[in-house]
Design a protein around this motif. Structure first.
Motif, PDB file in Angstrom:
ATOM      1  N   MET A   1       0.537  -1.573  -0.008  1.00 44.86           N
ATOM      2  CA  MET A   1       0.020  -0.166   0.143  1.00 44.86           C
ATOM      3  C   MET A   1       0.921   1.613  -0.033  1.00 44.86           C
ATOM      4  O   MET A   1       0.648   2.623   0.130  1.00 44.86           O
ATOM      5  N   GLY A   2       2.360   1.377   0.381  1.00 40.37           N
ATOM      6  CA  GLY A   2       3.429   2.258  -0.153  1.00 40.37           C
ATOM      7  C   GLY A   2       3.481   2.660   1.327  1.00 40.37           C
ATOM      8  O   GLY A   2       3.692   4.143   2.186  1.00 40.37           O
ATOM      9  N   ILE A   3       3.242   2.307   2.371  1.00 44.69           N
ATOM     10  CA  ILE A   3       3.847   2.831   3.871  1.00 44.69           C
ATOM     11  C   ILE A   3       5.299   3.388   3.725  1.00 44.69           C
ATOM     12  O   ILE A   3       5.229   4.335   4.557  1.00 44.69           O
ATOM     13  N   VAL A   4       5.837   2.431   3.440  1.00 45.67           N
ATOM     14  CA  VAL A   4       7.082   2.906   2.916  1.00 45.67           C
ATOM     15  C   VAL A   4       7.568   4.682   2.827  1.00 45.67           C
ATOM     16  O   VAL A   4       7.672   5.563   3.554  1.00 45.67           O
ATOM     17  N   ASP A   5       6.199   4.594   1.722  1.00 47.44           N
ATOM     18  CA  ASP A   5       6.639   6.208   0.193  1.00 47.44           C
ATOM     19  C   ASP A   5       6.223   7.397   1.613  1.00 47.44           C
ATOM     20  O   ASP A   5       6.422   8.395   1.361  1.00 47.44           O
ATOM     21  N   ALA A   6       5.216   7.065   2.409  1.00 44.06           N
ATOM     22  CA  ALA A   6       4.427   7.469   3.230  1.00 44.06           C
ATOM     23  C   ALA A   6       5.124   8.461   4.463  1.00 44.06           C
ATOM     24  O   ALA A   6       5.006   9.429   4.626  1.00 44.06           O
ATOM     25  N   PHE A   7       6.069   7.455   4.959  1.00 48.71           N
ATOM     26  CA  PHE A   7       6.559   7.539   5.924  1.00 48.71           C
ATOM     27  C   PHE A   7       7.773   8.395   6.025  1.00 48.71           C
ATOM     28  O   PHE A   7       8.567   9.835   6.264  1.00 48.71           O
ATOM     29  N   GLU A   8       8.678   7.928   4.323  1.00 53.77           N
ATOM     30  CA  GLU A   8       9.245   8.575   4.033  1.00 53.77           C
ATOM     31  C   GLU A   8       8.870  10.255   3.899  1.00 53.77           C
ATOM     32  O   GLU A   8      10.035  11.143   3.954  1.00 53.77           O
ATOM     33  N   LYS A   9       7.582  10.496   2.947  1.00 54.90           N
ATOM     34  CA  LYS A   9       7.731  12.051   2.890  1.00 54.90           C
ATOM     35  C   LYS A   9       7.355  12.539   3.919  1.00 54.90           C
ATOM     36  O   LYS A   9       7.656  13.828   3.989  1.00 54.90           O
TER      37      LYS A   9
END
Ligand code: AMP
Ligand code: GLY
Length: 421
Positions: free
Chosen positions: A73-81
C-alpha cells in the motif's frame, strides 16, 4: 535510545520485537496491532498508514514493517515523505511480491533463474496454452492472495479448474485479473532471506519452511507450519551461488532500474537438479522463518536496520549467527488454512521453561485469559546443539500447551535431519 514500532500481529512480528527489545539502543518496543503475547500494543491496524504515522511521529519511533499488505500500500513512501524513519521497501520495490507478473518479468529481463512462464488475462487462451504443453504446470494469480492463489497442478483438468477459479470465478478478486502459467519444478525448497540497504545485501541465516498443512508435506499450502535454521541442504557453494546469482543480482538490477530495494528480501527457492530457481520473492521477512532466524542472530538487529535506512550497510560486518540449530513449531487451530474456531482458552502458557520461547501469533487477551484468535496461534521456538535437540525441546513445550482445537505437524525439522546424515 530509540523507540521501535513494529507493524503487524503475527509470530514474525513478535520475534522481531523480541530481538529488537534486546538491543542496547532500544528504549520501548510498540506493536500495532500486536497480539496476546506482545506488550505495548497500539490499537491501530497494520494497514491504517495515517494513524501509524501519527503514532510513530508522536512517540519518535523507528518503524519496522512485518507483513506485505502495508508495504504494497506504500507505507514506506508515506513515512519517508513525512521524514519518519522506516525499514522496508517502497511500494514500487514491493512489487517484487505484490505482483507476481512484475516479478517474473523482472527476473526474465535481468537473467535471474526462474521457471519458464506465460501470462494470460483470458481463460480461453490460457486453456489453449495449457492443452498445448506437455509438462506439468503451476497456476498463479498475479496479485496478493494471502498466501493462496498458487495452484500446483498434477494434471490438465486441475490446470483448467484453476484457470476458471482465478480468471473466471474471480476467487481472489482483482488479484486474479491476470495469471501466470508456469513450468512446475521438482526439487527441494528453501527460504533464502537477505537484508539490504539498496546497494549491499547481507544474508540472514538459511532456513526451511514447511508449507503444507500435514505431516509428510501433505495437504493444502499454508502460510507455514514450522521452520528451522540453518538449512543443511545449503552448503557454502550453494549459498554463494544464491547470494550472487539471485540476491545480489536482484539488488543490483533493482538499483539499475531506479527502484532500489531496502528491507528484507526473501527468495523462495527450488533447488532443481542442483541449481537454484526463484519460485517467488517476498518483500519482507518470512513467517515462521523469522522466529528461528531471530533466536540464532548474535548481531544487534537495530544496527543493521539503521544502516539499511541510512544506506551504509557495507560499513558493518556481515551478520554473525549462533552455531546452534533452531526450530519453530507452529501450533494452529484445527481447520487452518480453511475455517477454524476462535476464542478458545489456551492453557499451559505460564509453565516456566528456559529451553523454549513461545512467540504468539493469532492470540488475544481477554479478562486475563489468553484466547485463540487466528489460524496460526503460537510458534514454539527452541535452540539446541543439534537440530534433533532443538526439535525435542520445542515439542516438549508443545505438549504442555493446550486448547480444544490445538493442532500441529509432528515432523517439523525432520527433513533437515535426513539431509545431515
Ligand atoms: P509461491 O507463493 O509462488 O511461492 O508458491 C507457493 C508454493 O507453490 C511454493 O512454496 C511451492 O511449493 C509451490 N510452487 C510455486 N511455484 C512452483 C513451481 N514453478 N514449481 C513447483 N512448485 C511451485
Ligand atoms: N513462510 C512463508 C512466508 O512467509 O511467506
Amino acid at each position: 535510545m530509540i523507540n521501535i514500532l513494529i507493524v503487524g500481529s503475527g509470530g514474525r512480528e513478535h520475534a522481531l520485537g523480541w530481538k529488537l527489545s534486546a538491543s542496547p539502543g532500544v528504549d520501548s518496543v510498540y506493536f500495532a496491532p500486536g497480539n496476546g503475547g506482545t506488550k505495548n500494543n497500539v490499537d491501530v491496524k497494520a494497514d491504517d498508514i495515517e494513524k501509524l504515522a501519527q503514532f510513530a511521529e508522536k512517540n519518535r519511533c523507528l518503524t519496522v514493517v512485518g507483513p506485505e499488505t502495508p508495504l504494497a500500500m506504500g507505507i514506506v513512501d508515506a513515512f519517508e515523505k513525512k521524514g519518519l524513519p522506516i525499514f522496508g521497501p517502497t511500494r514500487t520495490a514491493a512489487q517484487l511480491e505484490s505482483s507476481k507478473i512484475w516479478a517474473k518479468n523482472f527476473m526474465k529481463r535481468n537473467g535471474i533463474p526462474t521457471a519458464r512462464f506465460e501470462i494470460f488475462d483470458e481463460a480461453v487462451k490460457a486453456k489453449e496454452y495449457a492443452k498445448s504443453v506437455n509438462h506439468p504446470l503451476v497456476v498463479k494469480a498475479d496479485g496478493l492472495a494471502a498466501g493462496k492463489g498458487v495452484v500446483v497442478c498434477s494434471n490438465q483438468q486441475e490446470v483448467i479448474k484453476a484457470i476458471d477459479e482465478i480468471l473466471v470465478e474471480k476467487k481472489y478478486g482483482s488479484a486474479g485479473n491476470r495469471i501466470i502459467l508456469e513450468e512446475k519444478l521438482d526439487g527441494i525448497e528453501l527460504s533464502y532471506i537477505a537484508i539490504s540497504d539498496g546497494n549491499t545485501a547481507y544474508p540472514m541465516a538459511t532456513s526451511q519452511d514447511h508449507k503444507r498443512a500435514y505431516d509428510g508435506d501433505l495437504g493444502p499450502n499454508t502460510g507455514g507450519m514450522g521452520a528451522y535454521s540453518p538449512a543443511p541442504i545449503v552448503d557454502d557453494d550453494l549459498a554463494k551461488e544464491i547470494q550472487q546469482k539471485i540476491i545480489e543480482k536482484t539488488i543490483s538490477s533493482m538499483k539499475k532500474e531506479g527502484i532500489p530495494f531496502k528491507g528484507f528480501l526473501y527468495a523462495g527457492i527450488m533447488i532443481s537438479e542442483g541449481k537454484p530457481f526463484v519460485l517467488e520473492f517476498n518483500a519482507r521477512m518470512g513467517d515462521p522463518e523469522c522466529q528461528p532466524i531471530m533466536v540464532r542472530m548474535k548481531s544487534d538487529l537495530l544496527e543493521y536496520v539503521q544502516a539499511c535506512i541510512h544506506g551504509n550497510l557495507s560499513s558493518l560486518p556481515e551478520i554473525s549467527w549462533d552455531d546452534k540449530s533452531a526450530v519453530c513449531v507452529v501450533m494452529v487451530a484445527k481447520g487452518y488454512p480453511e475455517s477454524y474456531p476462535k476464542g478458545e482458552e489456551i492453557l499451559g502458557l505460564d509453565v516456566e521453561d528456559r529451553d523454549s520461547i513461545v512467540f504468539h501469533a493469532g492470540t488475544r487477551v481477554e479478562s486475563g485469559r489468553v484466547l485463540t484468535d487466528g489460524g496460526r496461534v503460537l510458534g514454539i521456538t527452541a535452540t539446541g546443539n543439534t537440530l534433533q535437540e532443538a526439535i525435542s525441546k520445542a515439542y516438549r513445550r508443545v505438549s504442555e500447551i493446550s486448547w480444544p482445537s490445538k493442532f500441529c505437524r509432528t515432523d517439523i525439522g525432520k527433513k533437515g535431519i535426513v539431509v545431515t546424515k
